[in-house]
Enzyme design. Structure first.
Site, PDB file in Angstrom:
ATOM      1  N   ASN A   1       1.020  -1.238   0.015  1.00  0.00           N
ATOM      2  CA  ASN A   1      -0.192  -0.028  -0.270  1.00  0.00           C
ATOM      3  C   ASN A   1       0.921   1.293  -0.090  1.00  0.00           C
ATOM      4  OD1 ASN A   1      -2.543  -1.508   0.253  1.00  0.00           O
ATOM      5  ND2 ASN A   1      -1.908  -1.796   2.548  1.00  0.00           N
TER       6      ASN A   1
ATOM      7  N   ARG B   1       8.394  -9.786  -1.882  1.00  0.00           N
ATOM      8  CA  ARG B   1       8.285 -11.305  -1.530  1.00  0.00           C
ATOM      9  C   ARG B   1       8.181 -12.157  -2.770  1.00  0.00           C
ATOM     10  NH1 ARG B   1       4.608 -11.680   3.672  1.00  0.00           N
ATOM     11  NH2 ARG B   1       3.618 -10.203   2.165  1.00  0.00           N
TER      12      ARG B   1
ATOM     13  N   LYS C   1       5.743   0.905  13.260  1.00  0.00           N
ATOM     14  CA  LYS C   1       5.358   1.061  14.723  1.00  0.00           C
ATOM     15  C   LYS C   1       5.537  -0.047  15.390  1.00  0.00           C
ATOM     16  CE  LYS C   1       1.055   0.735  12.706  1.00  0.00           C
ATOM     17  NZ  LYS C   1       0.520   1.220  11.290  1.00  0.00           N
TER      18      LYS C   1
ATOM     19  N   VAL D   1       3.495   7.017  13.143  1.00  0.00           N
ATOM     20  CA  VAL D   1       2.284   7.586  13.802  1.00  0.00           C
ATOM     21  C   VAL D   1       1.521   8.470  13.206  1.00  0.00           C
ATOM     22  CG1 VAL D   1       1.740   8.796  16.194  1.00  0.00           C
ATOM     23  CG2 VAL D   1       3.883   7.368  15.902  1.00  0.00           C
TER      24      VAL D   1
ATOM     25  N   GLY E   1       0.038   8.362  10.325  1.00  0.00           N
ATOM     26  CA  GLY E   1      -0.076   8.336   8.909  1.00  0.00           C
ATOM     27  C   GLY E   1       0.681   9.630   8.346  1.00  0.00           C
TER      28      GLY E   1
ATOM     29  N   ILE F   1       0.162  12.777   8.894  1.00  0.00           N
ATOM     30  CA  ILE F   1       0.099  13.803   9.740  1.00  0.00           C
ATOM     31  C   ILE F   1       1.513  14.210  10.610  1.00  0.00           C
ATOM     32  CG2 ILE F   1      -0.823  15.089  11.906  1.00  0.00           C
ATOM     33  CD1 ILE F   1      -3.179  13.046  11.625  1.00  0.00           C
TER      34      ILE F   1
ATOM     35  N   GLY G   1     -13.210  -1.371   4.199  1.00  0.00           N
ATOM     36  CA  GLY G   1     -11.928  -1.408   4.282  1.00  0.00           C
ATOM     37  C   GLY G   1     -11.135  -0.792   5.333  1.00  0.00           C
TER      38      GLY G   1
ATOM     39  N   ASP H   1      -2.352  -1.444  18.471  1.00  0.00           N
ATOM     40  CA  ASP H   1      -1.845  -0.320  17.300  1.00  0.00           C
ATOM     41  C   ASP H   1      -1.659   0.994  18.032  1.00  0.00           C
ATOM     42  OD1 ASP H   1      -1.297   0.213  14.542  1.00  0.00           O
ATOM     43  OD2 ASP H   1      -2.967   1.794  15.215  1.00  0.00           O
TER      44      ASP H   1
ATOM     45  N   LYS I   1       2.013   3.457  19.352  1.00  0.00           N
ATOM     46  CA  LYS I   1       2.011   4.759  18.753  1.00  0.00           C
ATOM     47  C   LYS I   1       1.975   5.717  20.160  1.00  0.00           C
ATOM     48  CE  LYS I   1      -0.531   3.930  14.559  1.00  0.00           C
ATOM     49  NZ  LYS I   1      -1.964   3.743  14.068  1.00  0.00           N
TER      50      LYS I   1
HETATM   51  P1  NAP Z   1       1.851  -4.092   2.766  1.00  0.00           P
HETATM   52  O1  NAP Z   1       0.684  -3.540   1.781  1.00  0.00           O
HETATM   53  O2  NAP Z   1       1.570  -5.444   3.572  1.00  0.00           O
HETATM   54  O3  NAP Z   1       3.112  -4.256   1.889  1.00  0.00           O
HETATM   55  C1  NAP Z   1       4.284  -4.932   2.514  1.00  0.00           C
HETATM   56  C2  NAP Z   1       5.162  -4.999   1.527  1.00  0.00           C
HETATM   57  O4  NAP Z   1       6.218  -5.759   2.022  1.00  0.00           O
HETATM   58  C3  NAP Z   1       4.847  -6.162   0.093  1.00  0.00           C
HETATM   59  O5  NAP Z   1       5.167  -5.575  -1.001  1.00  0.00           O
HETATM   60  C4  NAP Z   1       5.486  -7.127   0.341  1.00  0.00           C
HETATM   61  O6  NAP Z   1       5.783  -7.918  -0.716  1.00  0.00           O
HETATM   62  C5  NAP Z   1       6.670  -6.984   1.144  1.00  0.00           C
HETATM   63  N1  NAP Z   1       7.367  -7.722   2.272  1.00  0.00           N
HETATM   64  C6  NAP Z   1       6.762  -8.291   3.114  1.00  0.00           C
HETATM   65  N2  NAP Z   1       7.713  -9.200   3.698  1.00  0.00           N
HETATM   66  C7  NAP Z   1       8.622  -9.321   2.898  1.00  0.00           C
HETATM   67  C8  NAP Z   1      10.025 -10.205   2.926  1.00  0.00           C
HETATM   68  N3  NAP Z   1      10.136 -11.030   3.997  1.00  0.00           N
HETATM   69  N4  NAP Z   1      10.759  -9.798   1.919  1.00  0.00           N
HETATM   70  C9  NAP Z   1      10.667  -8.863   0.944  1.00  0.00           C
HETATM   71  N5  NAP Z   1       9.482  -8.061   0.789  1.00  0.00           N
HETATM   72  C10 NAP Z   1       8.619  -8.276   1.929  1.00  0.00           C
HETATM   73  O7  NAP Z   1       2.142  -2.869   3.982  1.00  0.00           O
HETATM   74  P2  NAP Z   1       1.736  -1.549   3.955  1.00  0.00           P
HETATM   75  O8  NAP Z   1       0.440  -1.619   4.282  1.00  0.00           O
HETATM   76  O9  NAP Z   1       2.254  -0.884   2.628  1.00  0.00           O
HETATM   77  O10 NAP Z   1       2.519  -0.993   5.169  1.00  0.00           O
HETATM   78  C11 NAP Z   1       3.927  -0.890   5.258  1.00  0.00           C
HETATM   79  C12 NAP Z   1       4.354  -0.501   6.501  1.00  0.00           C
HETATM   80  O11 NAP Z   1       3.981   1.063   6.848  1.00  0.00           O
HETATM   81  C13 NAP Z   1       4.035  -1.180   7.694  1.00  0.00           C
HETATM   82  O12 NAP Z   1       5.068  -1.243   8.802  1.00  0.00           O
HETATM   83  C14 NAP Z   1       2.876  -0.645   8.275  1.00  0.00           C
HETATM   84  O13 NAP Z   1       2.318  -0.673   9.898  1.00  0.00           O
HETATM   85  C15 NAP Z   1       3.230   1.074   7.997  1.00  0.00           C
HETATM   86  N6  NAP Z   1       2.137   1.920   7.777  1.00  0.00           N
HETATM   87  C16 NAP Z   1       1.249   1.615   7.144  1.00  0.00           C
HETATM   88  C17 NAP Z   1       0.160   2.511   6.783  1.00  0.00           C
HETATM   89  C18 NAP Z   1      -0.862   2.026   5.902  1.00  0.00           C
HETATM   90  O14 NAP Z   1      -1.969   2.821   5.876  1.00  0.00           O
HETATM   91  N7  NAP Z   1      -0.896   1.212   5.229  1.00  0.00           N
HETATM   92  C19 NAP Z   1       0.196   3.800   7.552  1.00  0.00           C
HETATM   93  C20 NAP Z   1       0.937   3.908   8.620  1.00  0.00           C
HETATM   94  C21 NAP Z   1       2.322   3.121   8.676  1.00  0.00           C
HETATM   95  P3  NAP Z   1       5.038  -8.813  -1.706  1.00  0.00           P
HETATM   96  O15 NAP Z   1       3.839  -7.775  -2.380  1.00  0.00           O
HETATM   97  O16 NAP Z   1       5.744  -9.428  -2.664  1.00  0.00           O
HETATM   98  O17 NAP Z   1       4.112  -9.550  -0.951  1.00  0.00           O
END
Ligand code: NAP
Length: 438
Positions: free
Chosen positions: A16, A48, A106, A133, A135, A137, A188, A202, A206
């Protein structure tokens, strides 16, 4: 004009957030370069599965499954994989290689932040995590930089969009918790397994980060008292509404003096009643906001989107530009200050107001009995309201009592509630919730 140098950027994760970060780095490269004082060259994206369809069209040759090798040759590493391992090992490897690191993880910071901060400090590299923390902001840099000349006394945050959506839905439609959660999942806003959100974990991660930066002391998850929202009923919400309050899940970090006279910081997450006129009461849907109180600045509020790929990517790229600028300019990296050394106070030491809902017999003298019992326990009542209900079938009347107390310790309140339960005129204690902002 001097030629700008090129800094190599490795991206770990293309989900994402990662996909949007890659998009910005590629599409906005021309604008980012002068702000950074260097070209930011995305050298690779570790994932991955190479065949997964991405949210954004990106050059295929950038993708790799070999994160370890990618990290070795980078000036800056962005970790957006999430989870504890291999994220921790890769971040530590990047730091050892002299790369600055930007992460939004986090969970990892709350679990093992000190290991990462110390490694970055030792290597003299920057470790930034604005996205961890609230997003999009900007809240961590304002606390760390803009307020570094002030003393923060209290931070109240709505830092979990899922729970804010659920509570807001319950407040506006009268829905029960389970129905509001189902709606959040349908739209979602909540994951299939919502435990980390609705259980408060969660937000607790934070809260630990906010408290550490605000009070210059390292706090981790173990220092955070955590209660989620699964016990909040539609009746609680309705009663709160009727009394002029709204219920929010707050992450709170505040300086307190405990009953024994010792100073400390209480870090906690729990459902909280806020007066409807409090600025945080106006935060609806999945939005986040952090309300900061500082000795000289007074009250400040930071508001915006707390999650989502594109908003969160904005915070990540902001951190990246800032870290890259530091590399260009030279000089020491900014490290977390830990000179505060204030102890974390247990929840028993917290002094706050409470809302108590009671189902009582409708008899003369009941109010006086209850008021006397509160007084005996040193808990003074600010508001006491009674509503009479008549059962249409039995014609029996019962009364609902809503009490808001002045500030009292958690221990005094618990003793009072236990004593109240023992009164023969009490049918049940329907809710006990903490109140802030009165
Ligand atoms: P996500 O959609 O689950 O994406 C994770 C990505 O990491 C995927 O592309 C995955 O690869 C890759 N990955 C996971 N394990 C791996 C490994 N062992 N080796 C190589 N690649 C690996 O996660 P996200 O929502 O973008 O969130 C990412 C981080 O930002 C997290 O720490 C989350 O807490 C933080 N965050 C997210 C948001 C949000 O709104 N989403 C907000 C604030 C903070 P594949 O695609 O090939 O599976």
């Amino acid at each position: 004009m001097t030629e700008l140098r090129t800094l190599k950027v490795a991206l770990l994760g293309c989900g994402n957030v990662g996909a949007q970060v890659a998009r910005i780095l590629i599409d906005d490269a021309e604008n980012l370069a002068p702000r950074t004082g260097a070209h930011l060259q995305l050298t690779g994206i570790a994932v991955r599965n190479l065949d997964t369809k991405r949210d954004v069209e990106l050059p295929r040759e950038l993708f790799t499954t070999d994160a370890e090798t990618l990290v070795k040759d980078a000036d800056l590493v962005i970790e957006l994989m999430g989870g504890i391992e291999p994220a921790r090992t890769l971040i530590l490897a990047a730091i050892r290689n002299g790369a600055s690191v930007v992460t939004g993880n986090k969970a990892l910071l709350a679990q093992d932040g000190p290991t990462l901060y110390e490694a970055a400090d030792k290597a003299g590299v920057q470790l930034s995590y604005e996205a961890a923390v609230a997003g999009a902001i900007p809240i961590l840099r304002p606390i760390r930089d803009s307020l570094s000349g002030d003393r923060i006394t209290r931070v109240l945050g709505i830092v979990n969009g899922t729970t804010n959506f659920i509570l807001d839905q319950m407040d506006t439609t009268g829905a029960q918790f389970a129905d509001a959660l189902a709606e959040a999942q349908r739209l979602g806003y909540a994951e299939a397994d919502p435990t980390a959100d609705v259980g408060g974990l969660d937000a607790a991660a934070k809260a630990a980060i906010l408290a550490s930066l605000s009070f210059h002391t390292r706090f981790d998850l173990e220092n955070v008292h955590c209660e989620g929202i699964t016990g909040v009923s539609a009746a609680d919400i309705a009663a709160a509404k009727d009394a002029g309050f709204v219920i929010k899940l707050l992450a709170i970090a505040e300086k307190l003096t405990a009953a024994d006279g010792s100073d400390g910081v209480s870090v906690r997450v729990h459902p909280t009643l806020l007066p409807r006129e409090h600025p945080l009461a106006a935060v609806h849907g999945a939005f986040n906001a952090v309300f900061v109180e500082a000795e000289n600045a007074g009250e400040l509020m930071f508001y915006g989107q707390g999650a989502g790929g594109t908003p969160t990517a904005s915070a990540v790229v902001g951190d990246l530009v800032s870290a890259a600028r530091r590399i260009v300019l030279g000089g020491p990296a900014q490290v977390e200050t830990t000179n505060g050394q204030v102890p974390a106070l247990p929840i028993d030491a917290v002094n706050t107001s409470y809302y108590i809902g009671l189902d009582v017999a409708d008899q003369p003298g009941v109010l006086a009995k209850i008021a006397q019992l509160f007084a005996e326990h040193g808990v003074s009542i600010e508001i006491m309201r009674q509503t009479i209900h008549r059962d249409a079938d039995s014609n029996v009347e019962s009364a609902e009592l809503r009490i808001v107390t002045h500030r009292a310790t958690e221990a005094a309140l618990a003793a009072t509630v236990e004593a109240v339960k023992g009164l023969d005129v009490i049918n049940s204690v329907t809710s006990v919730l903490r109140v802030e902002g009165v």
